[in-house]
Enzyme design. Structure first.
Site, PDB file in Angstrom:
ATOM      1  N   SER A   1      33.565 -14.053  30.834  1.00 51.59           N
ATOM      2  CA  SER A   1      33.002 -12.753  31.213  1.00 51.59           C
ATOM      3  C   SER A   1      32.957 -11.696  30.122  1.00 51.59           C
ATOM      4  O   SER A   1      32.399 -10.616  30.351  1.00 51.59           O
ATOM      5  CB  SER A   1      33.749 -12.184  32.404  1.00 51.59           C
ATOM      6  OG  SER A   1      33.295 -12.818  33.565  1.00 51.59           O
TER       7      SER A   1
ATOM      8  N   SER B   1      31.023 -11.431  33.958  1.00 52.91           N
ATOM      9  CA  SER B   1      31.059 -10.331  34.902  1.00 52.91           C
ATOM     10  C   SER B   1      31.167  -8.956  34.255  1.00 52.91           C
ATOM     11  O   SER B   1      30.955  -7.955  34.917  1.00 52.91           O
ATOM     12  CB  SER B   1      32.238 -10.523  35.854  1.00 52.91           C
ATOM     13  OG  SER B   1      33.454 -10.473  35.117  1.00 52.91           O
TER      14      SER B   1
ATOM     15  N   LYS C   1      35.855  -1.409  31.929  1.00 52.07           N
ATOM     16  CA  LYS C   1      35.347  -2.155  33.087  1.00 52.07           C
ATOM     17  C   LYS C   1      36.071  -1.656  34.341  1.00 52.07           C
ATOM     18  O   LYS C   1      37.264  -1.304  34.275  1.00 52.07           O
ATOM     19  CB  LYS C   1      35.614  -3.647  32.847  1.00 52.07           C
ATOM     20  CG  LYS C   1      35.062  -4.591  33.896  1.00 52.07           C
ATOM     21  CD  LYS C   1      35.333  -6.045  33.479  1.00 52.07           C
ATOM     22  CE  LYS C   1      34.807  -7.060  34.479  1.00 52.07           C
ATOM     23  NZ  LYS C   1      35.039  -8.452  34.038  1.00 52.07           N
TER      24      LYS C   1
END
Ligand code: GLN
Length: 491
Positions: free
Chosen positions: A181, A157, A82
């Site tokens: 997330s 997210s 990420k």
């Protein structure tokens, strides 16, 4: 389909076996992954690739494997991180304009460990700006599209990491989970996602959103691959003062398929018909049936403070975010406003131009709840309710070994459906955020489809007992075929 292509649709252990048997080498695997990422760039889930570095690292892995000296089961396996986890010499943007141009001078603890294990980091995945969101729409790179249906959101997210695994770009990707997330996008994209206990994985080199809630964790296509990933990235790290000394067990040893006699709690508050999509509830009830048949016992439990979860989470997360994000001032990191009048103008313009509207909303809210006149009424109160939520779980775990819930109230919603309504977006975390408030480990795994979209099953464990939720998740996988389902296109 070439053998590399069909392997991409498989899981990490299948890729490992193919590498060990010499049916494919790491360079071919990396080439095939990069080609697929490029071919499906319209999904907007990968935001930066390190092509030549990854190819060179794959060649080095091939030499080690050929000599029969792989560094670990991850040696030569392509992975993605990420965009809030740093790697030395590489950009990290948190999908924010304010970090444009930032290149990290150091490796995150997890990056260090993965590189040490021989994994090949192909690049960075899309996310909501600073990990604030539930859809991967708040991003300077534009929204990520769900590989199951590009008109739907990936969840957030860490939507880019979840979708990368679902689309067969990589068998393993890392995300971060502050209020859901990892688990929520895993559920939306039909993959396995694990949020470890707070303190299990070092946050050194993870750009902080809410420091008392953030944890890094893996996405994979199998529960056992998540167990392997956590064994690799977990463990004490003196550079993170909240990292805990508990030893990292060999989690894969817990995956025996045996769950006879385990007691699983069903929190009454999470199964309120009005709050959950009926299609989701049907799949979760079927999963309960499978586990019951495997010998697990189910008990009804109550988590009475559940209804305060979202309010408490957003007060605490935003308070911490407003403090953490103060460091992005245009001086120290990334982008700086030009032609400024003075220092105050530099701060103001760098932050006004650099942050997106959701991030600004949260900084304002967080600053407000920490302000002298309101601190006790909001932040202090939220901290006290957080304790009550943690005590709910402590009481529940006297009656059961783990807790089962849906991961999310609904399947992946349409892109744009909630972006104009922050409150309805916040409600996506209603089943996940309590685990962060209480510091518990949580696993989401696929348990079937509702109207063609994946449904996630959430298992919550006692603090530092990832082994039990992984054991139950793996036992479920062995008895079902949901983990084999993938989006049609490209798989
Ligand atoms: N969706 C939640 C939020 O917007 C959780 C985000 C996260 O876990 N990083 O804050």
């Amino acid at each position: 389909m070439s053998s590399a292509d069909s392997l991409l649709a498989g899981c990490l252990s299948e890729q490992r076996e193919a590498l060990d048997r010499g049916e494919i080498n790491a360079s071919e695997l990396v080439d095939a992954s990069l080609a697929r990422i490029a071919q499906r760039s319209s999904l907007a889930v990968v935001v930066g690739v390190r092509e030549s570095a990854a190819r060179a690292e794959a060649e080095a892995a091939d030499r080690r494997i050929a000599e029969g000296k792989p560094l670990s089961p991850l040696d030569g396996i392509p992975i993605l991180l990420k965009d809030n986890i740093v790697q030395a010499g590489e950009p990290t943007t948190c999908a924010s304009r304010i970090l444009e141009g930032y290149v990290s001078p150091f490796d995150a603890a997890v990056t260090e460990k993965l590189l040490g294990a021989g994994a090949i980091i192909l690049g960075r995945t899309n996310m909501d700006e600073f990990a604030m969101g539930s859809s991967t729409e708040n991003s300077i790179y534009g929204p990520s599209h769900n590989p199951w249906n590009p008109a739907r959101a990936c969840g957030g997210s860490s939507g880019g990491s979840a979708a990368s695994v679902a689309a067969g770009f990589v068998p393993l990707a890392l995300g971060s989970d502050t209020g859901g997330s990892i688990r929520q996008p895993a559920s939306f994209c039909g993959v396995v996602g694990l949020k470890p206990s707070y303190g299990r994985v070092s946050r050194w080199g993870l750009v902080a959103f809410a420091s008392s809630l953030d944890q890094i964790g893996p996405f994979a296509r199998r529960v056992s691959d998540c167990a392997l990933a956590l064994e690799t990235i977990g463990g004490h790290d003196a550079r993170d003062s909240t990292s805990r000394p508990e030893p990292m067990p060999r989690l894969r040893d817990a995956l025996t398929g045996e769950i006879e006699g385990l007691k699983i709690g069903l929190p009454r508050e999470y199964f309120v018909e009005a709050g959950v999509d009926p299609g989701v509830l049907v799949r979760v009830r079927e999963a309960i049936g499978v586990l019951e048949e495997a010998g697990a016992r189910f008990v009804d439990i109550t988590l009475p403070h559940t209804r305060y979860t979202i309010a408490t989470y957003y007060l605490i997360a935003n308070a911490e975010a407003s403090s953490n994000l103060a460091r992005f001032d245009g001086v120290r990191y990334g982008r700086r406003a030009e032609n400024v009048r003075d220092l105050k103008d530099l701060y103001e313009r760098s932050r006004s131009e650099g942050f997106g509207s959701e991030v600004k909303r949260r900084i304002l809210l967080g600053t407000y709840v920490l302000s002298a006149g309101y601190y006790e009424a909001y932040y202090g109160k939220a901290q006290r309710v957080r304790t009550l939520i943690r005590q709910d779980f402590e009481r529940a775990y006297r009656e059961c070994d783990l807790i089962l819930t849906p991961t999310t109230p609904e399947t992946a919603f349409a892109l744009g459906a909630k972006s104009g309504d922050p409150l309805s977006m916040y409600l996506s975390d209603v089943y996940t955020a309590s685990a962060n408030l209480a510091g518990l480990p949580g696993l989401s795994l696929p348990c079937g489809l509702a109207e063609g979209m994946p449904v996630g099953l959430q298992l919550l464990g006692r603090p530092f007992d990832e082994a039990t939720i992984l054991r139950v998740g793996d036992a479920f996988e062995r008895r079902t075929k949901h983990h084999l389902a993938g989006p049609q296109e490209g798989l």
